[in-house]
Design a protein around this motif. Structure first.
Motif, PDB file in Angstrom:
ATOM      1  N   ALA A 224       0.810  -1.227   0.000  1.00 28.42           N
ATOM      2  CA  ALA A 224       0.000   0.000   0.000  1.00 28.42           C
ATOM      3  C   ALA A 224       0.838   1.268   0.000  1.00 28.42           C
ATOM      4  CB  ALA A 224      -0.954  -0.019   1.190  1.00 28.42           C
ATOM      5  N   PRO A 225       1.963   1.329   0.755  1.00 24.79           N
ATOM      6  CA  PRO A 225       2.749   2.578   0.749  1.00 24.79           C
ATOM      7  C   PRO A 225       3.604   2.754  -0.489  1.00 24.79           C
ATOM      8  CG  PRO A 225       3.076   1.295   2.780  1.00 24.79           C
ATOM      9  CD  PRO A 225       2.451   0.390   1.773  1.00 24.79           C
ATOM     10  N   VAL A 226       3.717   1.765  -1.348  1.00 23.11           N
ATOM     11  CA  VAL A 226       4.601   1.841  -2.505  1.00 23.11           C
ATOM     12  C   VAL A 226       3.896   2.603  -3.617  1.00 23.11           C
ATOM     13  CG1 VAL A 226       5.882   0.523  -4.223  1.00 23.11           C
ATOM     14  CG2 VAL A 226       5.695  -0.329  -1.878  1.00 23.11           C
ATOM     15  N   ALA A 227       4.491   3.698  -4.053  1.00 21.98           N
ATOM     16  CA  ALA A 227       3.853   4.537  -5.055  1.00 21.98           C
ATOM     17  C   ALA A 227       4.297   4.220  -6.467  1.00 21.98           C
ATOM     18  CB  ALA A 227       4.115   6.013  -4.752  1.00 21.98           C
ATOM     19  N   ASP A 228       5.476   3.599  -6.625  1.00 22.35           N
ATOM     20  CA  ASP A 228       6.060   3.369  -7.939  1.00 22.35           C
ATOM     21  C   ASP A 228       6.094   1.874  -8.231  1.00 22.35           C
ATOM     22  OD1 ASP A 228       7.556   3.195 -10.214  1.00 22.35           O
ATOM     23  OD2 ASP A 228       9.153   4.538  -9.538  1.00 22.35           O
ATOM     24  N   PRO A 229       5.507   1.424  -9.344  1.00 20.59           N
ATOM     25  CA  PRO A 229       5.544  -0.010  -9.660  1.00 20.59           C
ATOM     26  C   PRO A 229       6.955  -0.581  -9.715  1.00 20.59           C
ATOM     27  CG  PRO A 229       3.969   1.113 -11.072  1.00 20.59           C
ATOM     28  CD  PRO A 229       4.704   2.181 -10.329  1.00 20.59           C
ATOM     29  N   ASP A 230       7.944   0.262 -10.119  1.00 20.91           N
ATOM     30  CA  ASP A 230       9.312  -0.230 -10.208  1.00 20.91           C
ATOM     31  C   ASP A 230       9.923  -0.496  -8.835  1.00 20.91           C
ATOM     32  OD1 ASP A 230       9.233  -0.127 -12.958  1.00 20.91           O
ATOM     33  OD2 ASP A 230      10.029   1.919 -13.056  1.00 20.91           O
ATOM     34  N   ALA A 231       9.269   0.030  -7.774  1.00 23.33           N
ATOM     35  CA  ALA A 231       9.806  -0.167  -6.428  1.00 23.33           C
ATOM     36  C   ALA A 231       9.283  -1.432  -5.763  1.00 23.33           C
ATOM     37  CB  ALA A 231       9.472   1.046  -5.558  1.00 23.33           C
ATOM     38  N   VAL A 232       8.397  -2.172  -6.453  1.00 25.79           N
ATOM     39  CA  VAL A 232       7.816  -3.373  -5.858  1.00 25.79           C
ATOM     40  C   VAL A 232       8.892  -4.403  -5.486  1.00 25.79           C
ATOM     41  CG1 VAL A 232       6.309  -5.346  -6.287  1.00 25.79           C
ATOM     42  CG2 VAL A 232       5.556  -3.049  -6.902  1.00 25.79           C
ATOM     43  N   PRO A 233       9.872  -4.717  -6.367  1.00 21.44           N
ATOM     44  CA  PRO A 233      10.871  -5.719  -5.981  1.00 21.44           C
ATOM     45  C   PRO A 233      11.635  -5.351  -4.715  1.00 21.44           C
ATOM     46  CG  PRO A 233      10.917  -5.364  -8.347  1.00 21.44           C
ATOM     47  CD  PRO A 233      10.048  -4.294  -7.771  1.00 21.44           C
TER      48      PRO A 233
END
Length: 777
Positions: free
Chosen positions: A7-16
């Motif tokens: 939920a706090p992750v705003a950027d899809p590239d930051a998922v890993p």
């Protein structure tokens, strides 16, 4: 098992990186504002988080839970697909408002809470907010809260928080403004979970323009729609957008009874989408498209209510009925007479088949108010009209428009048994006369609904001679008009009804009923076949063939059950019960009558009144007069029949018979004198001409008891009011004013009355007219 909260992750590239941290491969985690620094640190170390995750998970048996993926769904999908390829012992459980769309994905939709679970959640959270709260203190309001909030756990929790200051009923009554009401979420949860609006806003922001437009337009439907309706109202983007909205859990897709998929919005989503539609200014266009689509659905489906496609047509209209009613309401609100006329006339048959007479009356009255009264003096004679007014879509002009306006007024007349008092006023009587003057016998439109209902206006004026002319002329016209085979069956069935109940008219009711039945069967019209069988049963009863009548009623019930026509089935069952009593199958007959009374439970149709009167007569005959009186009391209490002269006469006759059975002969004479007076009313004579002869027999029984010092004249005799005849009833798809009317005598009453010496008076009075005999009473 490892939990990665996205939920706090705003950027899809930051998922890993977020997942890498969650599984313990990093000591420091930076979310949100620190995303850029996190990516910079990774770049400096030339460290690929996906590779590090693969290295970490490849040799382990693991379950990783990815929570709240919907806003970074593309990044989550890329990561999961890569990990599953390279980590054979890894399982991923992802929570999201739409699927990830990766190979091997198994979807498990999380449905709204069923009512028991929703009530348990409300009870638990409500007690936390207000100690001592119990669902059982107001179960109705609590169930309404859970239902209207669609069983959504967060919405129920927000409603429970409001219990600190509001009662369950106050909350339920304010759910039309739920987004302002439900704003008291926990301060410790994410901001998007603290209010109901924030929850839905979160989903809205994830939609593209096509998805938003389709979601808004879906809010104009009532209880969902199929794909064709969605495309007609929402435009060409509907198909693709529906798929993605279903995936995002904003639209619920489920198969209808016919197997086709239907789409609907949860109430909370529908309210939000409706508000967004208003903001866009596109509501008028969406509602007009909805109205046009469902007007055409009703108009083109209505002809199928006659013939082999009858059941499918009924099911179709029933499935879409809330949308049809919504469309009609919008047409009336917009004062669009043309659309309202077309919709109302297209639904008239369905209303009657589903016994929606009160609703039909209300809608007809609303539509009538949109245009001039076509029966205002001086009336314009109707011109012949072979085709129905709804044969083409609006606009209507000229004589078609005039006939459509007449048709809605006649359909309103057909519901007169739901407002009997209204038709006893001088103005109403004048209107009936105007209706009778508008049409001429044998016009094509008077062979089918709604023009056929002119017949009842004539009947209610008491002009029985003209009534016979009308029926015969309609049959001639139907025989001579190409394509009027169904209309011929209807007219023959009507004449059979009339002949079965009027001994003063020559004719063969059975022959007409047989021909009508043959046509209806050939056309595959189950409703018409049931009505024709009922008419034939009436003709059998007239000659005392009660076993054959019962067989026809049972056969008619089979046809009614094919259509799931509960009201028609109930009426037929009441009449079957009466016929069985006559045929000597008293136990079964009584059981059927009681079942009608218990099962229908006060529905506005003739089944319960008929069953109560039939049962009353049987109870009096079997020594249960007190219970019979209770049936009459309930009849007066539950139905407004006593305000209509015919029904009042029938109830008075039944009460007089009960008095005679209980040897209250003086009271019986008082009641029967009033019953005879009302049975002689022109309207009573038109609807039930046989009443006077039966009431004279009751009077003779009462007089005999008085003259013989109170000796019981017909011990064990069956009560005369237990039998009934009926007026000529429209096929139920047309809407009869009152349908079949109970109330004549029982075949065994006069025979048993002779045991008390009444036969001597009968011989002496055979030369008297009705009026002379009544004067002696």
């Amino acid at each position: 098992m490892w939990l990665a909260e996205l939920a706090p992750v705003a950027d899809p590239d930051a998922v890993p990186q977020a997942v890498l941290t969650a599984v313990g491969a990093r000591e420091t985690v930076l979310y949100g504002a620190g995303a850029e620094e996190m990516r910079a640190a990774v770049a400096e170390r030339l460290d690929d988080p996906v590779e590090r995750l693969v290295e970490h998970c490849a040799r382990r048996r693991m379950l990783i839970v990815l929570d709240n993926c919907e806003h970074v769904v593309e990044g989550a999908a890329r990561l999961v697909e890569e990990l599953l390829k390279r980590c054979p012992e890894l399982t991923v459980l992802a929570t999201s408002r739409e699927p990830l769309g990766v190979p091997g994905e198994l979807l498990r939709p999380v449905e709204p809470l069923p009512e028991p679970a929703a009530l348990r959640l409300l009870a638990e959270r409500g007690a936390a907010a207000r100690p001592g709260f119990r669902v059982d203190d107001d179960p109705g309001a609590c169930a309404e809260i859970c239902r209207r909030l669609d069983g959504l756990p967060l919405a129920i929790e927000l409603a429970a928080a409001r219990l600190r200051v509001l009662t369950p009923r106050q909350i339920a009554d304010r759910l039309d403004d739920r987004f302002r009401l439900l704003t008291s979420g926990s301060r410790t949860v994410l901001p998007r979970q603290q209010t109901l609006r924030a929850v839905v806003d979160w989903s809205w922001e994830l939609l593209d323009e096509d998805e938003r437009e389709v979601l808004c337009h879906l809010s104009v439907f009532a209880r969902g729609c199929d794909l064709a309706a969605a495309e007609a109202v929402c435009g060409p983007a509907a198909l693709d957008a529906l798929g993605s909205l279903v995936d995002k859990s904003l639209v619920v897709a489920a198969p209808a009874p016919d197997g086709a998929m239907r789409y609907r919005l949860l109430e909370t989503v529908a309210e939000y989408a409706a508000a967004r539609l208003d903001e866009s200014g596109d509501r008028p266009r969406a509602e007009r498209a909805h109205l046009t689509y469902y007007r055409e659905l009703a108009r083109t489906t209505e002809p199928s209510l006659r013939g082999g496609g009858q059941r499918a047509a009924v099911d179709r209209l029933q499935l879409e009925y809330e949308n049809l009613r919504t469309a009609l309401r919008r047409a009336v609100a917009a004062r669009d007479e043309q659309e309202a006329l077309c919709l109302a006339l297209s639904l008239t048959t369905y209303w009657q088949m589903r016994d929606l007479r009160i609703e039909a009356r209300g809608w007809c009255r609303e539509v009538m108010s949109l245009g001039p009264d076509p029966f205002t003096e001086p009336v314009r004679p109707a011109a012949p009209a072979v085709e129905p007014c709804t044969d083409a879509p609006p606009p209507m002009t000229g004589e078609v428009l005039a006939e459509a306006r007449r048709g809605v007024h006649l359909a309103h007349l057909a519901c007169m048994d739901t407002e009997l008092d209204a038709w006893q006023t001088p103005a109403a009587r004048a209107k009936l006369r105007a209706i009778t003057d508008t049409y001429a016998p044998g016009l094509p439109q008077t062979c089918r609904s709604p023009g056929l209902l002119w017949f009842y206006a004539v009947m209610l004026t008491g002009d029985m001679e003209r009534l016979r002319v009308i029926i015969d002329a309609n049959i001639r016209t139907a025989r001579e008009t190409p394509g009027y085979e169904w209309e011929l069956a209807v007219c023959l069935q009507m004449r059979a009804n009339v002949l079965a109940n009027r001994s003063d008219w020559a004719g063969d009711a059975t022959r007409d009923a047989d021909e009508s039945l043959e046509i209806f069967r050939r056309l595959g019209d189950a409703w018409g076949a049931a009505e024709a069988l009922a008419a034939r049963a009436e003709s059998h009863e007239r000659v005392g063939a009660y076993g054959r009548a019962a067989a026809d009623y049972e056969a008619a019930m089979v046809y009614a059950e094919r259509l799931d026509a509960r009201s028609q089935s109930a009426v037929l069952q009441a009449r079957l019960g009466s016929a069985l009593l006559e045929a000597g199958e008293e136990e079964r007959g009584e059981r059927l009558l009681r079942d009608v009374i218990d099962r229908v439970d006060g529905a506005v149709n003739e089944a319960v009144p008929s069953a109560r009167i039939f049962l009353c007569g049987h109870l009096a005959m079997t020594g249960r007069a007190t219970e019979g009186r209770e049936q009459l009391r309930l009849l007066r209490e539950e139905f407004g029949l006593a305000h209509f002269v015919v029904f009042d006469a029938m109830i008075l006759g039944a009460e007089a018979w009960l008095d005679a059975v209980e040897e209250r002969h003086a009271q019986a004479l008082v009641a029967i004198r009033e019953a005879l007076r009302q049975a002689g009313d022109p309207l009573s004579m038109a609807i039930a001409p046989h009443l006077r002869s039966f009431y004279l027999t009751i009077a003779a029984v009462a007089l005999s008891g008085t003259d013989t010092g109170g000796r019981r004249p017909c011990r064990g005799g069956r009560p005369l009011p237990g039998r009934r005849r009926r007026p000529p009833a429209a096929p139920a798809h047309l809407g009869a004013p009152g349908g079949r009317v109970p109330g004549a005598g029982h075949r065994r009453g006069p025979r048993r009355a002779r045991r008390g010496g009444v036969h001597r008076r009968v011989r002496r009075g055979r030369g008297l007219s009705y009026e002379e005999a009544a004067a002696l009473v």
